[in-house]
Design an enzyme around this catalytic site. Sequence first.
Site, mmCIF file in Angstrom:
data_model
loop_
_atom_site.group_PDB
_atom_site.id
_atom_site.type_symbol
_atom_site.label_atom_id
_atom_site.label_comp_id
_atom_site.label_asym_id
_atom_site.label_seq_id
_atom_site.Cartn_x
_atom_site.Cartn_y
_atom_site.Cartn_z
ATOM 1 N N CYS A 114 0.823 -1.223 0.000
ATOM 2 C CA CYS A 114 0.000 0.000 0.000
ATOM 3 C C CYS A 114 0.853 1.269 0.000
ATOM 4 C CB CYS A 114 -0.938 -0.003 1.196
ATOM 5 S SG CYS A 114 -2.106 -1.365 1.137
ATOM 6 N N HIS A 254 -2.670 7.150 3.724
ATOM 7 C CA HIS A 254 -3.221 5.923 3.160
ATOM 8 C C HIS A 254 -4.549 5.642 3.873
ATOM 9 C CE1 HIS A 254 -3.933 2.035 1.716
ATOM 10 N NE2 HIS A 254 -3.519 1.391 2.790
ATOM 11 N N ASN A 284 -10.340 0.724 1.521
ATOM 12 C CA ASN A 284 -8.893 0.728 1.313
ATOM 13 C C ASN A 284 -8.612 0.306 -0.138
ATOM 14 O OD1 ASN A 284 -6.168 0.153 1.191
ATOM 15 N ND2 ASN A 284 -6.101 -0.932 3.158
HETATM 16 N N1 COA Z 1 -17.932 -7.816 11.236
HETATM 17 C C1 COA Z 1 -18.214 -8.193 12.484
HETATM 18 N N2 COA Z 1 -17.295 -8.643 13.337
HETATM 19 C C2 COA Z 1 -16.031 -8.698 12.884
HETATM 20 C C3 COA Z 1 -15.665 -8.330 11.587
HETATM 21 C C4 COA Z 1 -16.675 -7.872 10.738
HETATM 22 N N3 COA Z 1 -16.440 -7.504 9.481
HETATM 23 N N4 COA Z 1 -14.343 -8.499 11.428
HETATM 24 C C5 COA Z 1 -13.879 -8.966 12.599
HETATM 25 N N5 COA Z 1 -14.885 -9.088 13.475
HETATM 26 C C6 COA Z 1 -14.853 -9.561 14.841
HETATM 27 C C7 COA Z 1 -13.645 -10.412 15.122
HETATM 28 O O1 COA Z 1 -13.865 -11.734 14.697
HETATM 29 C C8 COA Z 1 -13.534 -10.297 16.617
HETATM 30 O O2 COA Z 1 -14.416 -11.197 17.193
HETATM 31 P P1 COA Z 1 -13.971 -12.072 18.458
HETATM 32 O O3 COA Z 1 -13.633 -11.081 19.534
HETATM 33 O O4 COA Z 1 -15.185 -12.883 18.727
HETATM 34 O O5 COA Z 1 -12.792 -12.858 17.998
HETATM 35 C C9 COA Z 1 -14.056 -8.894 16.921
HETATM 36 O O6 COA Z 1 -14.738 -8.473 15.725
HETATM 37 C C10 COA Z 1 -12.954 -7.880 17.219
HETATM 38 O O7 COA Z 1 -11.911 -8.082 16.319
HETATM 39 P P2 COA Z 1 -10.660 -7.132 16.311
HETATM 40 O O8 COA Z 1 -9.646 -7.678 15.365
HETATM 41 O O9 COA Z 1 -10.211 -6.816 17.717
HETATM 42 O O10 COA Z 1 -11.319 -5.803 15.731
HETATM 43 P P3 COA Z 1 -10.629 -4.441 15.540
HETATM 44 O O11 COA Z 1 -11.335 -3.412 16.304
HETATM 45 O O12 COA Z 1 -9.147 -4.550 15.691
HETATM 46 O O13 COA Z 1 -10.905 -4.170 13.993
HETATM 47 C C11 COA Z 1 -9.802 -4.318 11.874
HETATM 48 C C12 COA Z 1 -10.453 -5.093 13.031
HETATM 49 C C13 COA Z 1 -9.354 -5.308 10.845
HETATM 50 C C14 COA Z 1 -10.842 -3.378 11.296
HETATM 51 C C15 COA Z 1 -8.618 -3.512 12.444
HETATM 52 O O14 COA Z 1 -7.792 -4.350 13.215
HETATM 53 C C16 COA Z 1 -7.793 -2.879 11.352
HETATM 54 O O15 COA Z 1 -8.233 -1.994 10.669
HETATM 55 N N6 COA Z 1 -6.513 -3.298 11.222
HETATM 56 C C17 COA Z 1 -5.636 -2.756 10.203
HETATM 57 C C18 COA Z 1 -5.956 -3.406 8.903
HETATM 58 C C19 COA Z 1 -5.334 -2.683 7.749
HETATM 59 O O16 COA Z 1 -5.214 -1.487 7.752
HETATM 60 N N7 COA Z 1 -4.971 -3.456 6.752
HETATM 61 C C20 COA Z 1 -4.461 -2.932 5.525
HETATM 62 C C21 COA Z 1 -3.111 -2.412 5.693
HETATM 63 S S1 COA Z 1 -2.619 -1.610 4.237
#
Ligand code: COA
Length: 367
Positions: A114, A254, A284
Amino acid sequence: MSRYAHIIGWGHAVPDQVLTNDDLAQRVDTSDEWIRTRTGIRERRIAAPGEYTSTLATRAATEALRMAGVHPREVDLIVVATNTPDYIFPATAALVQDALGAGRAGAFDLQAACTGFVYALTIAADMIKAGGIDTALVIGAETLSRIVDWEDRNTCVLFGDAAGAFVLQAADEPGGVLTSVLHADGSGAELLMLPTCGTRNPVSHKALDQRMQYMKMNGREVFRFATRVMNSATREVVEKAGLTLDDIAWIAPHQANRRIIEAAAKALKRPMDDFLLNLDRYGNTSTASIPLAIYEAAQAGRIQPGQYGVLVAFGAGLIWGATLVQWTGPRPVAKPPRVRWHRRLAQVGSWLRRARRHLEGRLVRGG
Ligand code: COA
């Protein structure tokens, strides 16, 4: 005399098809409320059949060239930053070169996840400043919908398809792409990757059964890394340019998650209004996210000539970086009438080359 690399044109391309959070909730166990509050994303665009990274890139490049008043034959170099090339090889940039009729241009793809657009802009600008080339097309283009696992709610809600392009051109007056900082830490390679389709895990039935042809991500760890480097890379590039954060009019981050950008705003002590944002509408879009956000801001008059801005990105690799620009704005270049003839000739040349390759292929096959 010093040479500078100015951004004199910008373009974009987004597919027509909109996929909302509610649409996604029909496919996986998620909800509009969860996606909006955890990411800030409301909807994203999805490429139609027949739409590819190269076609989106070509559309964005065409718009940028038109704005710049630059004919494709004036382009010396095309760099396409992408994670979703049409093929492993040939380079998507070569397909774009042919589609544009940019007969003089060299072309290559750049893979820095990215952060690809920041890397590509840096390389093209430095080649211009060194005097090797005069005019470059820098494109970020993706069809991430083709590598997202539509059964994995952790990733499929985050990504979208788009392209953005800048035309860079040499000039004596100061401004344009001023300086960059580029970083990498490959020890985090497994945090975000596409396990197969490369040569370490070639495509196989076993790999496909394990859905290894789709992106895998450790969201929490990537989140932690992203919030840290958005702040550090922005500060570093501003200092390298001999400026202070107070000199910066806008930041084009980004667009991965609104909460990552909010954390960066807090660490940089800047209001969210200083950040160019559109991830609510596109999600994204990886290498396309920064040029697309800048495109929309420039078209809306939100960014003005003379202003300093920072482009800051992070992604798989782990790779991150930032570029500091002084915005130029499009040059008032009058398009000479011969341009249309040149375009036609370039197109005819491209058709003839294709026809020759086709005939040669038939002769070789004995057809
Ligand atoms: N809908 C509902 N629940 C979801 C979900 C969705 N789309 N995606 C994940 N969950 C759930 C998980 O399974 C987890 O459940 P659990 O506690 O029963 O295991 C819960 O939500 C919390 O997950 P968590 O990973 O702590 O959520 P978060 O607040 O960290 O958000 C992301 C998840 C992916 C949105 C966040 O971590 C993120 O943005 N990370 C960076 C990703 C990124 O930028 N990637 C590209 C880089 S270029």
